[in-house]
Design an enzyme around this catalytic site. Sequence first.
Site: not given
Ligand code: PAF
Length: 282
Positions: A30-32, A37, A61, A150, A153, A184-185
């Site tokens: 979701m960027g940033y 990442h 979400q 996550d 997830q 990190m988040s």
């Molecule tokens: O973990 C995330 O950043 C989001 O939940 C994902 C997997 C990109 C789905 O929008």
Amino acid sequence: MKVLKTIDEMKAWSRKVRQDGKTLGLVPTMGYLHEGHLSLARQSMSTCDRTVVSIFVNPKQFGPNEDLDTYPRELEADRRQLERLGVDALFLPTADDMYPKGFQTYVHVEEITDQLCGKSRREFFRGVTTIVLKLFHIVQPHSAFFGEKDRQQLEVIRKMVDDLNLDVEIVGLPIIREPDGLAMSSRNQYLGKAERKTAQSLHEALQQAQQLVAQGESSVATLRSRMRTIIEREGRAQVDYISVCDPQHFEELEEIQGKAMIALAVHVGKARLIDNCLIERI
Ligand code: PAF
């Protein structure tokens, strides 16, 4: 780096990659972007011939009282980081393209989404599985990369892939931490200075629990209470959950025997932080 802004452009690009006989890795984000990442992108680049990173702040979400509008966005900086890293393509769909008027199809994984984060974020997992399945169909990756921060997830996505017989390898990669231990988040940027210090207590609590288990502690009540004391000691944190559960179905345990997961969700100021670790009592 190719910047692909529409679903059609993305599909055409990935079709070509497949026609050329190359493997394709997808890193949905979701960027940033932060080092967490980038570690996923690096892993994709080292195991797949081509890597695409998607950036899409997925409205489906977020709950009605959550941070969709304020979720941090820094597209130009993200683009530069990915370019520098050598990622092959950046997919930047719009919400209108992903969810056109009249959209009404969702993917829902049942039981394991009722636990942990699913209790306080009712819409969250349905939104995640829906967007991830859409991304899989659009991008057609051989592998997709997700962070273990996550962990629920990650398991929900694995379950969807398994149950729906999708041909995508799901790769989970370790949590990347700040030097002070904070996972990190993108949401860490909501934290003020004092809150940031409080946020360290999540990792501290996990470490303390790991240490107790290594010393032979098996009572979940004891672990929970020790972790809560650490997290609440400065009075700035509000615990959503402290869970000690089995790492696949997320059912709460009373005693630790064998493998378990410790998972935390804690509100500190505007940020809802999560962290977890796996433990094993032999
Ligand atoms: O973990 C995330 O950043 C989001 O939940 C994902 C997997 C990109 C789905 O929008």
